[in-house]
Scaffold this motif. Structure first.
Motif, PDB file in Angstrom:
ATOM      1  N   ILE A 154       0.838  -1.209   0.000  1.00 20.18           N
ATOM      2  CA  ILE A 154       0.000   0.000   0.000  1.00 20.18           C
ATOM      3  C   ILE A 154       0.871   1.257   0.000  1.00 20.18           C
ATOM      4  O   ILE A 154       2.062   1.200   0.272  1.00 20.18           O
ATOM      5  CB  ILE A 154      -0.965   0.026   1.215  1.00 20.18           C
ATOM      6  CG1 ILE A 154      -0.182   0.191   2.519  1.00 20.18           C
ATOM      7  CG2 ILE A 154      -1.837  -1.221   1.243  1.00 20.18           C
ATOM      8  CD1 ILE A 154      -1.097   0.404   3.723  1.00 20.18           C
ATOM      9  N   GLY A 155       0.229   2.370  -0.283  1.00 23.48           N
ATOM     10  CA  GLY A 155       0.933   3.644  -0.337  1.00 23.48           C
ATOM     11  C   GLY A 155       1.182   4.209   1.052  1.00 23.48           C
ATOM     12  O   GLY A 155       0.426   3.939   2.003  1.00 23.48           O
ATOM     13  N   LEU A 156       2.234   5.034   1.150  1.00 25.78           N
ATOM     14  CA  LEU A 156       2.654   5.612   2.414  1.00 25.78           C
ATOM     15  C   LEU A 156       1.538   6.464   3.037  1.00 25.78           C
ATOM     16  O   LEU A 156       1.238   6.365   4.231  1.00 25.78           O
ATOM     17  CB  LEU A 156       3.907   6.473   2.163  1.00 25.78           C
ATOM     18  CG  LEU A 156       4.721   6.959   3.330  1.00 25.78           C
ATOM     19  CD1 LEU A 156       5.241   5.799   4.174  1.00 25.78           C
ATOM     20  CD2 LEU A 156       5.913   7.785   2.819  1.00 25.78           C
ATOM     21  N   ASN A 157       0.946   7.302   2.204  1.00 25.60           N
ATOM     22  CA  ASN A 157      -0.082   8.205   2.728  1.00 25.60           C
ATOM     23  C   ASN A 157      -1.352   7.453   3.118  1.00 25.60           C
ATOM     24  O   ASN A 157      -2.013   7.797   4.106  1.00 25.60           O
ATOM     25  CB  ASN A 157      -0.411   9.292   1.695  1.00 25.60           C
ATOM     26  CG  ASN A 157      -1.028  10.498   2.345  1.00 25.60           C
ATOM     27  OD1 ASN A 157      -0.440  11.087   3.255  1.00 25.60           O
ATOM     28  ND2 ASN A 157      -2.238  10.856   1.922  1.00 25.60           N
ATOM     29  N   LEU A 158      -1.671   6.400   2.339  1.00 25.83           N
ATOM     30  CA  LEU A 158      -2.849   5.596   2.671  1.00 25.83           C
ATOM     31  C   LEU A 158      -2.638   4.906   4.016  1.00 25.83           C
ATOM     32  O   LEU A 158      -3.560   4.829   4.849  1.00 25.83           O
ATOM     33  CB  LEU A 158      -3.110   4.565   1.567  1.00 25.83           C
ATOM     34  CG  LEU A 158      -4.363   3.720   1.722  1.00 25.83           C
ATOM     35  CD1 LEU A 158      -5.634   4.594   1.650  1.00 25.83           C
ATOM     36  CD2 LEU A 158      -4.437   2.619   0.664  1.00 25.83           C
ATOM     37  N   ALA A 159      -1.413   4.431   4.213  1.00 21.71           N
ATOM     38  CA  ALA A 159      -1.098   3.790   5.495  1.00 21.71           C
ATOM     39  C   ALA A 159      -1.331   4.756   6.648  1.00 21.71           C
ATOM     40  O   ALA A 159      -1.896   4.391   7.696  1.00 21.71           O
ATOM     41  CB  ALA A 159       0.345   3.298   5.490  1.00 21.71           C
ATOM     42  N   LYS A 160      -0.927   5.998   6.435  1.00 23.78           N
ATOM     43  CA  LYS A 160      -1.132   7.007   7.485  1.00 23.78           C
ATOM     44  C   LYS A 160      -2.610   7.255   7.715  1.00 23.78           C
ATOM     45  O   LYS A 160      -3.083   7.359   8.841  1.00 23.78           O
ATOM     46  CB  LYS A 160      -0.451   8.328   7.074  1.00 23.78           C
ATOM     47  CG  LYS A 160       1.036   8.342   7.305  1.00 23.78           C
ATOM     48  CD  LYS A 160       1.610   9.701   6.919  1.00 23.78           C
ATOM     49  CE  LYS A 160       3.112   9.602   6.797  1.00 23.78           C
ATOM     50  NZ  LYS A 160       3.677  10.684   5.997  1.00 23.78           N
ATOM     51  N   ARG A 161      -3.329   7.386   6.596  1.00 23.34           N
ATOM     52  CA  ARG A 161      -4.763   7.687   6.730  1.00 23.34           C
ATOM     53  C   ARG A 161      -5.524   6.540   7.393  1.00 23.34           C
ATOM     54  O   ARG A 161      -6.464   6.750   8.142  1.00 23.34           O
ATOM     55  CB  ARG A 161      -5.363   7.992   5.360  1.00 23.34           C
ATOM     56  CG  ARG A 161      -4.850   9.310   4.760  1.00 23.34           C
ATOM     57  CD  ARG A 161      -5.328   9.488   3.348  1.00 23.34           C
ATOM     58  NE  ARG A 161      -6.766   9.760   3.294  1.00 23.34           N
ATOM     59  CZ  ARG A 161      -7.525   9.548   2.227  1.00 23.34           C
ATOM     60  NH1 ARG A 161      -6.991   9.035   1.134  1.00 23.34           N
ATOM     61  NH2 ARG A 161      -8.814   9.822   2.247  1.00 23.34           N
TER      62      ARG A 161
END
Lengths: 409, 232
Positions: A154-161
């Motif tokens: 998964i993407g870095l920002n998605l992981a954060k969200r």
């Protein structure tokens, strides 16, 4: 004709240096104008290239093949079977360097904290390593290991969200072949770092895993292909369309309309800059040459009295412009080439980080000298400069000798 | 019996009017004048008497309002600008008040300039230019630019340039106006000597009595008319 040239050439050259300050200012205007055009053209071209490469290398590639209707409505009913023998043969031709098949469907991802819409992409990891930059963009964990890999990247920002992390589990929900919403949990084994919008959208897993999850057998959503030369893309697309007449085959410009528009706009920006510089150069040249003509009105009268013909005066002033602008163009070309050469190791933009993400360029821009730019732009400026200088020259040749002589006595 | 010399210049009833209607200025009024081969003529008169205007007409630099100027029997009226340029180049030498050298050319190049226009071959051009400069006393200064020459030297270069193409007539408009008396004397002597030795015809517009002293023919103008024309 040769005699006239021999007479006028040294005279024109020396006349240029009668007022060195004015000549140097004009040379500066012409050379800086051309230098800026060449440098801006190189920079914008490099930016466009970098931006295009960066975006296309993520997922789009340079062209894609879909079932008719998929691009408008990318749902499970618009999938296609794997490529047949004719299409595979066409895809294996040397004018296509790489190609991959993918299954991509809209879905929903859920963590303990959040539910978000995403696109789930089932990929062939080995093939992706040749065509996509995602495997290189893994910043935590690993990329997928094979078609059967049942974990998720998964993407870095998605992981954060999602407030999830490497080693945690997420739930993915996708509409299956039977119309029911299929859900399945995946281990997050890798996190990639691309641009934020991309990171928020795409989750990758093994293609076979995804095909099994949604029950579509060996059906796929897309074939992405890469060509060695972008210039050859139109021909490749035509050839593929002939090999697979029922499929929707598009070049990247028709897939990512924003990228296509940016690509076209970059060329426009260069020409707007060229036009602005040409106006500035024209004003500079006209101003200089008019001043030079007015200052030498008496001298033109003298030359006419001595037997110079009016056409000689026209040629003399024009020749001065040819030399003046030619020298400015030469300096501008050298300065432009030196700038590009000096930056040939690349301009490192990594310091700007996310601030430049909207432009989608890579971290390093590689400027290069485009031969056509170094022929067309200097010639255009030279020709335009001479054209605008014809007006002062025309005025000079219209001066009657007696009027000119009278002015100074 | 001595053969009668032909006129190099014939002015037949020439008038020149600048401006129109009530603003009209009659610079020349029905001038009839012949300049004969070998003349060393001075054209004198107060400012505004029409000397320069007449020299401009004879020099094919300007057109008369009426009347005709003939050079070597050829009428100037009806000639194109290009033909007038050729005529000036081939038949007329000019010496102006303000030296009028091309500042970016050396003394030799200034003199050579006319020969280049005449398409004289390079070696001959140089030989003739150097000879002309030597003739006017400028040997050794051939490579100097006008800015590195005194006023008198510059006017000598102008004389060399006027003579190098062997014109039929040299027209000089106030050639000594900017020079001190010593230099004026030297230049007048020079022009007179050239007239005597080579037979070059001179028509000199001047106020300067030192020039007039050498004159073989003195033409006096007032209000655009020839008041007197006396041969010494």
């Amino acid at each position: 004709m040769m005699e006239t040239f021999k007479l006028l050439a040294p005279l024109a050259w020396r006349n240029l240096w009668r007022n060195p300050r004015r000549t140097i200012i004009t040379l500066f205007v012409v050379s800086v104008g051309l230098w800026s055009i060449l440098a801006v053209a190189s920079f914008i071209t490099a930016w466009a290239q970098s931006s295009r490469d960066a975006t296309l290398r993520l997922l789009i590639a340079q062209g894609q093949i879909h079932a008719e209707g998929y691009m408008d409505d990318p749902n499970i009913s618009n999938l296609m079977p794997p490529p047949g023998a004719a299409l595979v043969a066409a895809l294996n031709r040397p004018d296509i360097s790489n190609w991959v098949t993918r299954l991509e469907l809209p879905g929903v991802v859920q963590s303990e904290y959040k539910t978000l819409p995403v696109s789930l992409v089932g990929v062939d990891p080995d093939a992706e390593r040749r065509i996509s930059s995602i495997p290189e963009k893994i910043v935590e964990g690993r990329y997928l290991n094979g078609l059967e890999d049942d974990s998720a990247v998964i993407g870095l920002n998605l992981a954060k969200r999602l407030k999830t992390a490497l080693g945690r589990r997420i739930i993915l929900m996708v509409t299956a072949e039977d119309g029911w919403l299929e859900e399945r949990s995946f281990d997050v084994v890798g996190v990639y770092d691309a641009d934020t919008a991309f990171e928020d959208t795409y989750i990758f897993t093994g293609r076979s895993t995804m095909q099994a999850m949604v029950g579509v057998g060996d059906k796929i959503a897309q074939i992405a292909f890469e060509v060695p030369e972008d210039a050859a893309l139109a021909g490749v697309v035509e050839r593929l369309r002939a090999a697979a007449p029922g499929l929707d085959i598009r070049p990247w410009r028709k897939i990512s309309l924003i990228m296509g528009a940016m690509d076209a706009t970059m060329g426009g920006v260069i020409f707007i800059w060229l036009a602005v510089m040409m106006v500035m150069i024209s004003i500079g040249v006209i101003n200089t040459q008019l001043m030079a003509v007015f200052e030498r009105t008496h001298e033109f009268g003298l030359l006419r009295a001595l037997g110079f013909k009016s056409r000689h005066v026209l040629w003399l002033v024009t020749f001065e412009s040819v030399l003046l602008i030619g020298l400015g163009v030469l300096i501008g070309m050298i300065a432009g080439a030196a700038t590009v050469w000096g930056l040939s190791d690349g301009i490192d933009l990594s310091a700007f980080g996310k601030a430049l993400e909207a432009f989608k360029a890579g971290d390093t821009l590689y400027l290069e000298v485009k031969t056509s730019d170094y022929i067309i732009f200097p010639l255009a400026i030279w020709a335009l400069g001479i054209l605008v200088a014809l007006w002062p020259a025309w005025r000079a040749q219209k001066i009657s000798p007696v009027e000119a002589m009278r002015q100074a006595t | 019996m001595k053969a009668e010399k032909k006129p190099i210049v014939s002015c037949k009833g020439i008038t020149k009017v600048f401006g129109k209607d009530e603003l009209a200025v009659h610079a020349l009024r029905s001038i009839d004048l012949d300049i004969i081969e070998g003349d060393f003529a001075t054209l004198a008169g107060p400012s505004g008497s029409g000397k320069t205007t007449l020299l401009n007409m004879i020099g094919a630099l300007d057109h008369p309002t009426s009347g005709q100027v003939l050079i070597d029997g050829q009428p100037l009226s009806g000639m194109s600008k290009s033909q007038l340029s050729d005529l000036r180049l081939n038949k007329i030498g000019f010496i102006f008040q303000a030296y009028n050298l091309v500042p970016v050319l050396s003394a030799r190049e200034n003199v050579e300039f006319v020969l280049r226009l005449l398409k004289v071959e390079a070696n001959e051009r140089r030989t003739r230019a150097d000879a002309a400069l030597a003739e006017v006393g400028l040997r050794g200064l051939e490579n100097r630019r006008p800015s590195a020459l005194s006023g008198g030297q510059q006017q000598r270069v102008a004389i060399a340039r006027a003579l190098v193409a062997r014109p039929r007539i040299v027209l000089a408009d106030e050639p000594t106006a900017n020079l001190d008396s010593t230099t004026t004397g030297e230049l007048v002597d020079l022009m007179y000597r050239l007239n005597q030795e080579s037979g070059t015809t001179f028509l000199i517009g001047t106020h300067d009595p030192r020039v007039m002293e050498h004159s073989k023919r003195h033409i006096e103008m007032t209000d655009g008319q020839i008041e007197s024309d006396i041969r010494a």
